[in-house]
Design a protein around this motif. Sequence first.
Motif, PDB file in Angstrom:
ATOM      1  N   ASP A   1       0.229  12.576   9.118  1.00 20.43           N
ATOM      2  CA  ASP A   1      -0.876  13.246   8.423  1.00 20.43           C
ATOM      3  C   ASP A   1      -1.462  12.388   7.306  1.00 20.43           C
ATOM      4  O   ASP A   1      -2.429  12.810   6.652  1.00 20.43           O
ATOM      5  CB  ASP A   1      -0.404  14.573   7.837  1.00 20.43           C
ATOM      6  N   GLY A   2      -0.860  11.215   7.062  1.00 23.85           N
ATOM      7  CA  GLY A   2      -1.360  10.350   5.996  1.00 23.85           C
ATOM      8  C   GLY A   2      -0.940  10.766   4.608  1.00 23.85           C
ATOM      9  O   GLY A   2      -1.477  10.256   3.608  1.00 23.85           O
ATOM     10  N   ASN A   3       0.026  11.662   4.489  1.00 23.05           N
ATOM     11  CA  ASN A   3       0.524  12.098   3.182  1.00 23.05           C
ATOM     12  C   ASN A   3       1.664  11.167   2.764  1.00 23.05           C
ATOM     13  O   ASN A   3       2.843  11.529   2.794  1.00 23.05           O
ATOM     14  CB  ASN A   3       1.006  13.554   3.271  1.00 23.05           C
ATOM     15  N   PHE A   4       1.279   9.945   2.383  1.00 29.08           N
ATOM     16  CA  PHE A   4       2.282   8.895   2.174  1.00 29.08           C
ATOM     17  C   PHE A   4       3.101   9.100   0.901  1.00 29.08           C
ATOM     18  O   PHE A   4       4.276   8.768   0.866  1.00 29.08           O
ATOM     19  CB  PHE A   4       1.591   7.527   2.158  1.00 29.08           C
ATOM     20  N   ILE A   5       2.479   9.630  -0.133  1.00 23.90           N
ATOM     21  CA  ILE A   5       3.229   9.836  -1.382  1.00 23.90           C
ATOM     22  C   ILE A   5       4.346  10.849  -1.161  1.00 23.90           C
ATOM     23  O   ILE A   5       5.496  10.636  -1.579  1.00 23.90           O
ATOM     24  CB  ILE A   5       2.273  10.298  -2.499  1.00 23.90           C
ATOM     25  N   MET A   6       4.034  11.950  -0.482  1.00 26.67           N
ATOM     26  CA  MET A   6       5.064  12.950  -0.203  1.00 26.67           C
ATOM     27  C   MET A   6       6.098  12.396   0.786  1.00 26.67           C
ATOM     28  O   MET A   6       7.296  12.684   0.664  1.00 26.67           O
ATOM     29  CB  MET A   6       4.423  14.210   0.347  1.00 26.67           C
ATOM     30  N   ALA A   7       5.649  11.598   1.744  1.00 28.91           N
ATOM     31  CA  ALA A   7       6.592  10.999   2.706  1.00 28.91           C
ATOM     32  C   ALA A   7       7.576  10.079   1.988  1.00 28.91           C
ATOM     33  O   ALA A   7       8.769  10.056   2.313  1.00 28.91           O
ATOM     34  CB  ALA A   7       5.821  10.233   3.774  1.00 28.91           C
ATOM     35  N   GLU A   8       7.066   9.342   1.007  1.00 32.02           N
ATOM     36  CA  GLU A   8       7.955   8.458   0.236  1.00 32.02           C
ATOM     37  C   GLU A   8       8.995   9.275  -0.537  1.00 32.02           C
ATOM     38  O   GLU A   8      10.189   8.938  -0.555  1.00 32.02           O
ATOM     39  CB  GLU A   8       7.125   7.604  -0.723  1.00 32.02           C
TER      40      GLU A   8
ATOM     41  N   SER B   1       0.849  -1.191   0.000  1.00 31.06           N
ATOM     42  CA  SER B   1       0.000   0.000   0.000  1.00 31.06           C
ATOM     43  C   SER B   1       0.888   1.245   0.000  1.00 31.06           C
ATOM     44  O   SER B   1       2.079   1.167   0.307  1.00 31.06           O
ATOM     45  CB  SER B   1      -0.886   0.006   1.240  1.00 31.06           C
ATOM     46  N   PRO B   2       0.326   2.417  -0.321  1.00 29.07           N
ATOM     47  CA  PRO B   2       1.130   3.647  -0.248  1.00 29.07           C
ATOM     48  C   PRO B   2       1.751   3.851   1.133  1.00 29.07           C
ATOM     49  O   PRO B   2       2.885   4.334   1.238  1.00 29.07           O
ATOM     50  CB  PRO B   2       0.116   4.740  -0.589  1.00 29.07           C
TER      51      PRO B   2
END
Length: 964
Positions: A467-474, A404-405
Motif C-alpha cells: 500500500d506504500g505505507n512505508f513509515i508504518m511498515a518500518e 528512501s522511506p
Amino acid sequence: MALEQPQEPQAAPERRPAPRRGRSPHWILLISLLAHCAFTPAIFDIYFKTPVVEVSQRFSVEQEPGALAKRVVLFVGDGLRADKLFQTYPDRPFALSDPLPASVPDDPHALADDLDGSTTPAPFLRTLIQSGHAQWGVSHTRVPTESRPGHVALIGGMYEDVSAVTRGWSTNPVPFDSVFNQSSHAFTFGSPDILPMFKLGASDPERVAAFSYHEEAEDFTADAVHLDLWVLEQLRELVRNASSDSVLYAKLHEPGVVFFEHLLGLDTTGHSYRPHGPEYHRNIRVVDYVVRETVQLLSDFYGDDGETAFVFTADHGMSSLGNHGDGHPDNTRTPLVVWGKGVKRRADWEEPADHDEYSQGWGLRGVRRDVEQADVAALMSVLAGIPLPANSAGRVPLDYLDASPELRARAAFANARQLLAEASAKSELKKQHAVKFRPFPKFVDSPADGTFSAKHHVSSIIDLLADGNFIMAEKRSELLSDLSLEASSYFQKYDWMLLRTLVTLGYLGFIAFTAQTILVSSLALPPSPSSRFPIAAGLPIGAFLSLCARFAVERVPTSHYLYALLPSAFWIVVLRDPAPFLALVRTTRTSSISLSRLCASAGAVVLSILAMAYGYSDRRAFALIALGMGAMWPLAMLAPGVRATRGPVLSRWAAAMTALAVFPMLPVEKGENLSVVSSGAGLLIVMAVLALRLLKDDASPTWARTRRFLLAEVGLTAACVVVTCSSALSLQRKQGLPVLNQYAGWFILAASSSLPLVHGRPRGQPYPERLAVLLFAFAPSFVILSLSYEALFYGVYVAALIAWVQLESSLAAEEPNDDGRIKLAHVHVSLFFLAFLHLGFFGVGNVASISSFYLEPVYRLMTVFAPFPMGALLLFKLLIPFVALAAASSVINRRLHLPPLSLFLVGSVLSELLTIFFFFRVTDEGSWLEIGSSITNFVICSALGLFSSALLAGGEYLMAGTTG
C-alpha cells in the motif's frame, strides 16, 4: 567445643559397639573434583549455550539497482578504544623522537580543528566526520572482549557463546554464517589468528581469499605498525595483479564484493606499551594512513565510480593496563565510522551530536549514533545488497543509510524476517522434542490479549509495503524484530528453571554430604544397620528416573543427565542416614555451649563469607578481612593469661597480617618499577638468609642438604634480579630482548622451579626445613614475572603463612586434640584457609577481571605472540603463592592432629556457600560489565572449590615424611 556426644551416666558398664568409620577424605576429594567439573560448565548450558541453529532461508533487501553500494570495505583496528580515536590533544600525542615510518607523511593535516589548534592521531577519519561525509558512533561489544568473539560479532552478527573461548583459538569451535560467506567474493588481509576461521568456515572456501603474515611477525618488542603496513601492501599487490589476471579482475568487479583489513598493530602495541602511551597513538596515526591509502587505492582501481561503502570499527577496546577480555567500559566501547555509497551524509539541519560525559570533550560534529557490535554485520549486508547472515542477532542501524522511506522499510523487513527465521528454527527444535511444548506467548493469536502470530505480523507488513505505507511498515518491522529477539531469548532460556534447580540441589546435596562425613567422624556414632532404607531416600530415585524419561524424549545433551544424577546421588546418601544430623541436634541441646554462642559463631562465618563475596567487586574488602584475622580472631580465642605467654607469636601474626592488608588497597594499575621489583627480591633474599640462620641444626639428619638448596635459591634469586633488570631496561629502550638474557631467564625459571623436585621428600626432615625449601624455590620465578610490587607481596604472604603456622601450633599446644576429631574450634582454620586463598588471588590484582593481567613481564622471556605459552606463564605466576599455602595448610593439619584433608572437608562446606551465592548472580542481561563480572566471579569461585581440594591434596604430598 568438640562436636562430641555427651556421656550419659550408666548404671553399669556395658559393651558399646565400635564407632562408625567415616568416609575417606581422599574419596571425598575425588567426589568434589567430579562435582565441580560437572557443575562449573553448567552456566554455559544454562545461560550461554550457543545461539547457532540451522536456518535454511536467507533474506536480503529488495532494492532498486544502484540504490546502495556494489562493494563494502571493513577496517578493524584490533584493540582500538573509541576515546583514543575520537578525542583530541593540545599537543602531538606521540613524541617527535619516535618518528613515523617513512611511508607515512607527517604533514600539517594532523591538526584536528583549525580554530583551537588541537591535534588528532587520526586526521583522515576525523575529517570525514567533521566534513559531514561520514556517520559515526560508538559500537558496544559484549564479553568476552577478545579478538575472536569480536570478529564473529562484527562479521557473523552473532554473539558467540562464551564457552567457545575455552576451546582456544581453534578455527571454528562453533560454526556460523557470515557476511563473507554471503558475499560474491571476500578478500581478507591480516592476522593468521583471525582470517582462517572465516575462510575455512565458509560454505564455499574458494569465495574467501585470505592473505596473512606468519605468526613470528607478531613480535611484541618489534614496531607493530609494520603489521598494518603489510596489510596495505598486500592490497596494493592484489590490485596490481588484477591488471594482468582477467579472472581476478572479474571477481573484483562483481557486485557484493567485501574487503576486510584486520589491523593488528594497535592490539600488539597496546599490550606492549598500553593505550595511553605515545606508541599507541603513533600506531593510530599509521592506521589512519592505511585507511586513507586504501580509500585512494580502491578509488583509483574502480575509476572513482563511487560504488564503495567503508566501515571502520574495532573488535574490542583495551584497559589502561594494556589488556582486555572482561566487560569494563574501556574494553566494550569501540569506534564506528561509516562513509561512502549508501551512507547518509550529515545535513545542515541535522541535530548536533547527543554527547554524554564520555564523548563531551571530543568536539565531533553530527549525531552520535551508537550501535551494538552485531549491528555492524547487518549494516554491511544491507550496504552490499547481500543476504543477512542466518544467525545474526544484529539490527540494521537505519539512520546510517542514505535510503528512501521504501528502502528503509524493506531493509527493516528483511532484518525482521531474518531474526524471525532464527527464532522459528529454535521454536521448531523445542517443539519436536519437548514433552509439553510452551510456545512463545507473544506469538500466540489472542486478540483479547493483544498478541498475534508471527504469520499475522509478516502478512500485515507485506500489505503495508504494497500500500506504500512505508513509515508504518518500518515501525511494524522493528516491532517484529523486537519480538523475534525476545522469542530467541525465550527459547534460549526454555529450560532455565529446571537446570538451575538441579544445579542448586547438587551444590546443596554436596554440602549436606560433606557435612554428614564431618559429623560421622566427629560424633563417633555407632554403625547404622545396612538394611535400613528410609522412604525419604526413595524420593531422589523417583525424581531421577522421571527426569531421565523426560530427557530421553526431549533428546537433551548428555550433561543434563549428569546434572540430575549427582544431586540424586548426594541426597540418596544423605537421606538414607540422617542419624549424624539428629545426633548433632541432641548434642547441641545437651552441650554446655549455649545456643546463642553457636548462633554467634555461625553468624560470624556467614558474615566472613559475605565479605569475601563483596571482595570480588571491591578487593579492598580483603584488606579488612586480613586486618580482622590479624587482630580480632586470635585475641578472642586466647585467654588473657595465655596472651601473655604467647605474646611474641601474636605480635608476629598481627604484624604480618597488617602488612598483608596493605596490598589489596594498592591500585591494580601499575607501571613497571624496577626499584620496587628489586626491593621485593631483596626482601625474599633477606628472608631466605634469615631462614638459614634460624633453621641451622647440625643434629638434623637433613640440614646439610637443606642448606645447599637454600643457598642455591638465594643465588638464583640474586641472579634473577640482574637478568630481569637488564632485560626490562633493554625492552624499555626498544632494543628488543637480548638472546643471552632470554636464555638466562628461562634457565633461572626452570632451575629454581625444579629445585623442590630435585630436593625430593627426604624422610625424617623437620617440617620447617621442607617448608623453607618450598617457599623460596619460586622466589626467582615471581621476581622475573613481576612488574612492580608483586615480589614484595609474595614475601609478605609467605611471612603471614609462617606466622599462621606458628599461631595454630601454639593453639594446638595449649588445647591438644588427642582424639583427632574435627571440632567446632577448627572451623576458623578452614575459614582462614579460604581467606588466604582469596588473598593470594586478589593481593596484587583483581583476578575477577581478566584485564587486570598484564603481559610486560612475559616479554622478558618471550616476545612473539603465543597465547597459550604466555597465558601459561601468567597462570604459573598466579599459582605460586598457593604452593606455599598448600604446604602451610598441611603442616597446620598435622599440628592439630587431624586426619589428612580434614580442613578440606570443612572448607568445602564454606566455599560451596560462596559458589551458590555467585551461581544465582550470573546474568545475561544488564551492562556487559555486569554480565562479564557475573560469569567471571562464578567461574573463579567454583574453580576455588576445585582448586582448594587439589591444593590441600598437593600439600599433603609435598609435606609427606616430615617430622615436627
